[in-house]
Design an enzyme around this catalytic site. Structure first.
Site, PDB file in Angstrom:
ATOM      1  N   GLN A 108       0.849  -1.119   0.054  1.00 56.96           N
ATOM      2  CA  GLN A 108       0.004   0.173   0.168  1.00 56.96           C
ATOM      3  C   GLN A 108       0.879   1.342  -0.088  1.00 56.96           C
ATOM      4  O   GLN A 108       1.717   1.437   0.834  1.00 56.96           O
ATOM      5  CB  GLN A 108      -0.990  -0.120   1.036  1.00 56.96           C
ATOM      6  CG  GLN A 108      -1.792   1.097   1.061  1.00 56.96           C
ATOM      7  CD  GLN A 108      -2.738   1.556   2.223  1.00 56.96           C
ATOM      8  OE1 GLN A 108      -2.314   1.815   3.048  1.00 56.96           O
ATOM      9  NE2 GLN A 108      -4.093   1.371   1.987  1.00 56.96           N
ATOM     10  N   TYR A 200      -6.052  11.025   3.977  1.00 56.46           N
ATOM     11  CA  TYR A 200      -4.789  11.126   3.377  1.00 56.46           C
ATOM     12  C   TYR A 200      -4.639  11.851   2.171  1.00 56.46           C
ATOM     13  O   TYR A 200      -5.628  12.437   1.435  1.00 56.46           O
ATOM     14  CB  TYR A 200      -3.689   9.915   3.466  1.00 56.46           C
ATOM     15  CG  TYR A 200      -3.839   9.203   4.848  1.00 56.46           C
ATOM     16  CD1 TYR A 200      -3.328   9.852   5.941  1.00 56.46           C
ATOM     17  CD2 TYR A 200      -4.524   7.946   5.169  1.00 56.46           C
ATOM     18  CE1 TYR A 200      -3.361   9.512   7.412  1.00 56.46           C
ATOM     19  CE2 TYR A 200      -4.613   7.544   6.377  1.00 56.46           C
ATOM     20  CZ  TYR A 200      -3.968   8.319   7.420  1.00 56.46           C
ATOM     21  OH  TYR A 200      -4.023   7.859   8.924  1.00 56.46           O
ATOM     22  N   ARG A 337      -8.740  -6.167  12.062  1.00 53.64           N
ATOM     23  CA  ARG A 337      -8.520  -6.457  13.609  1.00 53.64           C
ATOM     24  C   ARG A 337      -8.431  -7.965  13.648  1.00 53.64           C
ATOM     25  O   ARG A 337      -7.561  -8.433  14.310  1.00 53.64           O
ATOM     26  CB  ARG A 337      -9.357  -5.889  14.397  1.00 53.64           C
ATOM     27  CG  ARG A 337      -9.226  -4.568  14.435  1.00 53.64           C
ATOM     28  CD  ARG A 337     -10.053  -3.547  15.488  1.00 53.64           C
ATOM     29  NE  ARG A 337      -9.914  -2.204  15.465  1.00 53.64           N
ATOM     30  CZ  ARG A 337     -10.736  -1.425  14.530  1.00 53.64           C
ATOM     31  NH1 ARG A 337     -11.569  -1.849  13.937  1.00 53.64           N
ATOM     32  NH2 ARG A 337     -10.666  -0.310  14.584  1.00 53.64           N
TER      33      ARG A 337
END
Length: 383
Positions: A108, A200, A337
């Site tokens: 990424q 971002y 998670r």
């Protein structure tokens, strides 16, 4: 939904193989990017990181943690980069370890834009953004005491006031993305995912509330999507469009990013990505309490706009994942998670085993504890 079973083993859609361009995925389960802040000196991937990812190589596809394309693109302590030769060599350890276990991994590529701090920037310069807008209450993880990642004693600090990028600087960042993509392929990655989500830099250009520019990179939807289009084209030209994915988060408001008309803006973005012909769009659904729910109609619009693979992330159970695939909204489902605490997550899901709970204390920074020491079904069988 009905599942065919062999003993207690599910043979649902989630566990079937999938062709992602030229890549054959062993199942439809994706490990998404998750920042763990354990890079070494020089923001270099470590042997411990290689062990962590290799433990999770039974995923159909792994997407690495956010990896900054330049020093300017860093926003948090101890996150890895991919712009120096040492960083490339560090990542080679990771990709080699994953491939040795039959896994696949995309890098990424990350530029945080305004979500940074002067202490992370060259010469204590201001972070950069489409527009000079401070997001109050948006914090970044810093090692102000200089103790290093193994100590894990960083602290959250308000991000610094950004300055507006000039057009020549924008063009340079686009080239930084392309070079980072080349570096990723040199490091052994199977492809790259551009981080266009979670507030971002790419999303800062896209969203109307973070982009107040009046030139060709701001104003209309077309202009606000220009940076995304130019970055994706540059990366696709550098390494091949079949090796490129883009992550989006159309309804999240993370890091202060928000668009006034997300269902219009992001479907237009999907159409652009479809025209370029990239491998996939990775959609991050909001997953906190009382978060906005992504309507079924929105998901169906994505499917109509984009002919490639669609990946969804966001509090998915096995049952919800099967539903999303069976109804055609998604092709692959990523589990965030749960992968932190369950290195063998695909096996556990397929065999209806209980899941370990992740220890949030060790999410960012530290050593093996809460990182590579979670038990698998194999280790449990000997207890």
């Amino acid at each position: 939904m009905e599942y065919r079973k062999l003993g207690n083993t599910d043979l649902g859609l989630l566990f079937q193989s999938y062709e992602l361009g030229k890549l054959s995925l062993k199942n439809r389960i994706v490990m998404p990017p998750m920042t763990r802040s354990r890079a070494g000196v020089g923001e270099v991937a470590t042997d411990l990181m290689a062990e962590y990812y290799a433990q999770r190589s039974s995923a159909g596809l792994i997407i690495s943690e956010g990896t900054q394309i330049s020093r300017q693109g860093q926003g948090y302590a101890w996150t890895p980069g991919i712009y120096t030769q040492d960083q490339i060599e560090g990542w080679k350890k990771v990709t080699k370890a994953i491939h040795a276990k039959g896994g696949l991994i995309f890098a990424q590529l990350w530029h945080v834009g305004r979500v940074s701090h002067i202490s992370l920037q060259e010469g204590n310069q201001s972070p950069v953004a489409p527009s000079a807008i401070l997001a109050e209450g948006v914090k970044v993880f810093l090692d102000l005491a200089g103790k290093g990642p193994n100590n894990g004693a960083g602290e959250m600090v308000q991000h610094s006031m950004p300055r507006e990028l000039t057009i020549p600087e924008i063009k340079q960042i686009i080239q930084d993305y392309a070079q980072a993509a080349k570096n990723a392929i040199e490091a052994g990655f199977d492809g790259v995912e551009l981080h266009g989500a979670n507030g971002y830099l790419i999303e800062q250009f896209i969203d109307s509330q973070t982009n107040h520019r009046t030139d060709e990179y701001g104003g209309s939807v077309e202009n606000r999507l220009r940076f995304l289009k130019e970055v994706v084209n540059a990366v696709a030209n550098a390494i091949g469009k079949d090796k490129v994915g883009v992550r989006q988060a159309p309804l999240t408001t993370l890091m202060g990013a928000q668009d006034d008309t997300p269902e219009i803006t992001y479907i237009e973005a999907a159409k652009i990505l479809n025209e370029i012909g990239i491998a996939y769009i990775h959609i991050a659904e909001a997953d906190w309490e009382n978060a906005p729910v992504m309507p079924v109609e929105f998901k169906e619009a994505y499917r109509k706009a984009f002919n490639g693979t669609l990946i969804y992330t966001g509090k998915y159970s096995k049952e919800r994942a099967e539903e999303a695939i069976s109804k055609g909204w998604a092709d692959l489902i990523s589990f965030g998670r749960p992968f932190i605490a369950n290195p063998d997550l695909p096996y556990r899901l397929q065999n209806n085993l209980s899941l370990n709970e992740p220890d949030r204390t060790y999410f960012f920074g530290g050593g093996t504890k809460g990182y590579t020491d979670y038990q698998t079904h194999e280790t449990l069988s000997f207890i």
